[in-house]
Design a protein around this motif. Structure first.
Motif, short mmCIF file in Angstrom:
data_model
loop_
_atom_site.label_atom_id
_atom_site.label_comp_id
_atom_site.label_asym_id
_atom_site.label_seq_id
_atom_site.Cartn_x
_atom_site.Cartn_y
_atom_site.Cartn_z
N ASP A 18 0.85 -1.19 0.00
CA ASP A 18 0.00 0.00 0.00
C ASP A 18 0.89 1.24 0.00
OD1 ASP A 18 -1.78 2.01 0.29
OD2 ASP A 18 -2.86 1.13 1.98
N LEU A 19 0.95 1.89 -1.16
CA LEU A 19 1.79 3.08 -1.28
C LEU A 19 1.04 4.34 -0.86
CD1 LEU A 19 3.53 2.47 -4.73
CD2 LEU A 19 4.34 1.92 -2.44
N SER A 20 -0.28 4.23 -0.65
CA SER A 20 -1.10 5.43 -0.49
C SER A 20 -1.20 5.91 0.96
CB SER A 20 -2.50 5.17 -1.03
OG SER A 20 -3.18 4.26 -0.20
N VAL A 21 -0.52 5.22 1.90
CA VAL A 21 -0.73 5.55 3.32
C VAL A 21 -0.37 7.00 3.65
CG1 VAL A 21 -0.64 3.25 4.31
CG2 VAL A 21 1.48 4.42 3.79
N GLY A 22 0.69 7.52 3.04
CA GLY A 22 1.08 8.90 3.32
C GLY A 22 -0.01 9.88 2.90
N SER A 23 -0.58 9.63 1.72
CA SER A 23 -1.65 10.51 1.23
C SER A 23 -2.88 10.40 2.10
CB SER A 23 -1.99 10.16 -0.22
OG SER A 23 -0.86 10.35 -1.03
N VAL A 24 -3.18 9.18 2.56
CA VAL A 24 -4.35 9.02 3.43
C VAL A 24 -4.13 9.78 4.73
CG1 VAL A 24 -5.70 7.34 4.75
CG2 VAL A 24 -5.04 6.83 2.40
N MET A 25 -2.89 9.78 5.23
CA MET A 25 -2.57 10.57 6.43
C MET A 25 -2.91 12.04 6.19
SD MET A 25 1.13 9.20 7.74
CE MET A 25 1.33 10.48 8.98
N ALA A 26 -2.49 12.54 5.03
CA ALA A 26 -2.73 13.95 4.71
C ALA A 26 -4.23 14.23 4.62
CB ALA A 26 -2.05 14.30 3.39
N ILE A 27 -4.96 13.29 4.01
CA ILE A 27 -6.41 13.49 3.89
C ILE A 27 -7.06 13.51 5.27
CG2 ILE A 27 -8.56 12.43 3.08
CD1 ILE A 27 -7.00 11.37 0.67
N ALA A 28 -6.68 12.54 6.13
CA ALA A 28 -7.28 12.47 7.45
C ALA A 28 -7.02 13.76 8.22
CB ALA A 28 -6.73 11.27 8.22
#
Lengths: 505, 328
Positions: B69-79
């Motif tokens: 899962d490469l998207s974890v950083g972006s999900v952090m930003a979204i949250a």
């Protein structure tokens, strides 16, 4: 020095090999002459694969001597072994599917000029290699598009491309149909006449006698003996492999017994088919009955099994379970109806290689119970121990990763997986392929007793003898079509072959 | 036995890093109590490692199914962005803010899981989509600005303390226990490992491999969201451009150091936590030793390469005979 041509090609003396806790080979002798096909026979754990791995440099021997072509050898890697002229073709063809035949044959040995490949030379070399085997094939064809049989021959051509003196064929025929086996045997005889020594490992007794000059038997890592094939009766070979006296009659003891089958069919297929894989057919499966599904490779046996278990969906006809129409969209739905399926390809479709024997056994049961109702560890241990004992699974303990077990024992674990989930219908696709005689007999016995307890069993096998021995009824398929159904006394090897042959004319 | 074998090298590496500090950094092991709260380098390492630890727990499950899962950083930003907006633009109570931002993260995970599980898109491609577009979404939400907020109740997530320890450490511990119970006391762990080890055979044995994949990506994203909240509360702002940047690499590294193979199969939560701790301990050590900042990444890389090489059986076989020769 004696003249090397008087010495056998390969002379292994007193070879020993131990692994932690196991003596895999104890003082084993093995001699291969030039221009002979030498069958290496033995049951599970006899030491065949260990011996071959020692010979090909995968393992190093602990003791003993190896003389090859009049030289002492001790190959450290498979490349070492190849360099001195020992080539191996394994059961699972090790080719690169998306490359051409020519590329596969020459891969890694191509000569290049300033880093450029001479494609014309590669092509010519590949054509020459295939011609040597007497096979006409377009070497530019992608390997994935070739039949398994051709792939096998390409693998042999690749093995011979380096100047091999000894060719080891490890279960080369397990995925071939009869015609293809004949063709392979033709190639083997040709190579033998050229003076090659060929080591042939197989579980098919017929094939051993059809092509071998000599037989070496191993048992439990020990050397049992070396025999002329022509003067060793089949039954003696079996008794030497199994280490117990076994009469021809015993071998047929599992012969069709009276059986109590249900009144109405458990499963009834009416015109069930799938475009491109199976022509519509009718099939009835009763509880308490072993229904054999016979036919050549690619005749639609596996396709039928996949439709029954919901791996593929039929696009015509109706399937009735206990008289009620059902449509299965996935294996899980088949399992909800208490079906079980041991697929043909054990390695890719059945075992979960790195998980333990215990986990492999409980998997289907756990799926049936759902993820919430975890089968307790105590229950899991109990189940694993029970089946290890009941099916005589040879493993040091239940926590052993299944990939470390031999083929026959892996198959027993997969059987245990389904038995633990108490199926009403058990589909066995080639359950005895590539496993030794002892395990094979045990599995056959198990099949009979399960049917005796009222389970419905769909038994798929390319081994006619086994088919005749175990089935109460046999459905014969050819070219993805049902061609005939045999009952009770009608069932015989010749009747089945006749059915296949008649349809083919 | 097996677990120890897997964890041996990261434990030794961590012990060496700590030993180094014991000898060279005075006061590294000192733990003080101020205002009923523990302070010290050790506590700080765990606190700083918390976001990577949380994500590495989720990543462990994803990797166990053979995915990534490469998207974890972006999900952090979204949250972080969602939480900041809710805090500044609405009157939502803090509990709702947390629930909504975590729910949004969860849904993005379901999206990843749908692409991978249902449509069979290669995990690296499927999550790359959200890695790129997710940060864009976060920037759209915040209009490209850093949204600051001031809410002491919400800030407890990243700055609060419970029983003397930073709340973040409790969060990690709680998540670790919860996930362990969830995977080992139900059949979920077995299904995940089976799916990662041989997907086809698992499907033939009736395991719903699609649902298994959906689940792991959803959990991973949920934990990424939680990590996002920690990071946001830490700086009292949502920084859509920088929050969680490159954290997926640290998380993946932590999982691999911890003994879970990228090819899927057996997974080790404890190993991943250890891996994350090792990475953070290295960073902290480098910083406290006063090594020029530009050396940080290089030194980190060297130590990690060493651990990975020691874990490789081929490498050990390659190097061991030489060692023996030298000693003889």
């Amino acid at each position: 020095m004696s003249d090397p041509t008087h010495l056998p090609l390969l002379q292994l003396r007193g070879i020993s090999k131990s692994f932690p806790g196991v003596k895999a080979l104890a003082e084993v002798d093995f001699t291969v002459r030039r221009g002979e096909v030498h069958a290496l026979m033995g049951e599970n754990g006899a030491g065949k694969s260990t011996l071959i791995k020692v010979l090909t440099g995968v393992y190093q021997r602990d003791g003993g001597s190896a003389l090859f072509d009049a030289h002492d050898i001790n190959p450290k890697t498979p490349q070492d072994a190849q360099r001195i002229g020992i080539s191996t073709v394994y059961q699972e063809v090790n080719l690169i599917p998306h490359l051409s035949v020519a590329e596969n044959i020459c891969l890694g040995r191509q000569r290049s000029k300033f880093g450029f490949l001479n494609w014309r030379e590669i092509r010519r070399r590949a054509e020459k290699a295939m011609a040597r085997l007497g096979i006409a094939v377009d070497v530019a064809e992608t390997v994935a598009n070739c039949s398994i049989a051709i792939q096998q021959l390409v693998a042999i051509a690749r093995a011979l491309d380096i100047d091999a003196k000894l060719l080891i064929l490890d279960e080369p025929t397990s995925s071939l149909d009869e015609k293809e086996v004949e063709r392979l045997f033709g190639v083997m005889r040709k190579l033998k006449d050229e003076g090659l020594g060929i080591v042939f490992v197989t579980h098919f007794l017929d094939q051993v006698y059809a092509v071998s000059d000599r037989i070496t038997v191993l048992r439990n890592g020990n050397f049992v003996g070396e025999y002329e094939a022509a003067s060793l009766p089949r039954i003696e070979l079996i008794s030497k492999m199994m280490g117990k006296e076994l009469s021809e009659a015993d071998f047929k003891a599992a012969d069709r017994k009276e059986h109590q089958r249900g009144e109405t069919p458990l499963l009834h297929l009416e015109n069930v088919g799938r475009r491109g894989s199976l022509k519509p057919l009718n099939l009835e499966i009763f509880e308490g009955e072993v229904l054999g599904l016979s036919g050549l490779l690619g005749s639609g046996r596996t396709e039928t099994a996949r439709l029954l278990f919901g791996v593929d969906q039929p696009d015509s006809g109706t399937t009735r379970l206990d008289g009620n129409p059902i449509k299965l969209k996935s294996p899980r739905q088949a399992m909800e109806r208490k079906f079980g399926f041991c697929p043909e390809d054990r390695k890719t479709e059945a075992i979960i290689p790195n998980l333990s024997v215990r986990e492999n056994i409980v998997l289907a049961l756990q799926v049936n119970q759902g993820w919430m109702r975890y089968v307790s560890r105590a229950k899991q241990n109990e189940l694993a121990d029970k089946f290890i004992k009941a099916l005589n699974i040879k493993t040091p303990h239940a926590e052993q990763p299944i990939r470390l077990l031999s083929g026959g024992n892996q198959q027993k674990v997969i059987l245990a997986r389904w038995l633990a989930s108490h199926p009403r219908l058990l589909i066995l696709d080639e359950p005895t392929r590539g496993i030794d005689v002892g395990a094979k007999l045990e599995i056959e016995k198990l099949v009979a007793s399960l049917a005796g307890e009222g389970m419905a069993i769909l038994f798929i096998s390319s081994d006619l003898e086994e088919m005749v021995r175990n089935s109460h009824r046999v459905v014969v398929l050819r070219d993805r079509k049902k061609v005939c159904e045999l009952q009770g006394g009608e069932i015989s090897e010749s009747a089945i072959m006749h059915a296949i042959a008649k349809a083919e004319s | 036995m097996n677990t120890w074998h897997k964890l041996k090298w990261p434990i030794i590496a961590l012990a060496l890093v700590l030993l180094f500090n014991f000898i060279f950094s005075s006061g590294f092991f000192q733990v003080e109590i101020k205002n009923g709260r523990l302070y010290g380098s050790l506590i700080d390492i765990l606190h700083r490692a918390a976001p990577v630890m949380l994500i590495s727990l989720g990543m462990t499950l994803v990797i166990a199914t053979g995915g990534i899962d490469l998207s974890v950083g972006s999900v952090m930003a979204i949250a972080g962005a969602v939480a900041a907006l809710l805090l500044t633009k609405t009157e939502q109570p803090v509990a709702m803010v947390i629930i909504i931002s975590l729910a949004v993260s969860f849904l993005f995970g379901v999206w990843n899981g749908t692409l991978v599980g249902l449509f069979g898109i290669t995990p690296i491609v499927a999550t790359l989509i959200l890695m790129v577009s997710g940060r864009g979404i976060a920037q759209l939400l915040t209009d490209g600005q850093i949204v600051t907020f001031d809410n002491s109740a919400f800030e407890f997530i990243g700055r609060g303390a419970l029983l003397g320890l930073p709340f973040t450490i409790w969060l990690v511990l709680f998540t670790f226990i919860l996930l362990t119970v969830f995977t080992k006391k139900t059949a979920v762990g077995l299904f995940i490992e089976a799916t990662g080890d041989n997907e086809k055979a698992s499907a033939y044995a009736g395991v719903n491999t699609n649902v298994v994949k959906m689940l792991v990506y959803a959990i991973c994203s949920l934990l990424a969201g939680l990590a996002g909240l920690i990071v946001a509360t830490d700086i009292k702002a949502a920084d859509a451009n920088n929050a969680g940047q490159w954290i997926e690499l640290d998380a993946i590294l932590a999982v691999v150091i911890g003994g879970t193979a990228l090819t899927g199969g057996r997974f080790f939560f404890a190993g991943s936590l250890l891996g994350a701790t090792l990475i953070q301990a290295l960073t902290t050590t480098i910083l406290t030793r006063g090594v020029p900042v530009q050396w940080t990444l290089v030194v980190k890389a060297l130590v990690i390469i060493a651990v990975c090489l020691l874990q490789s059986e081929t490498f050990r076989r390659f190097i061991l005979p030489r060692w023996k020769k030298v000693t003889v």
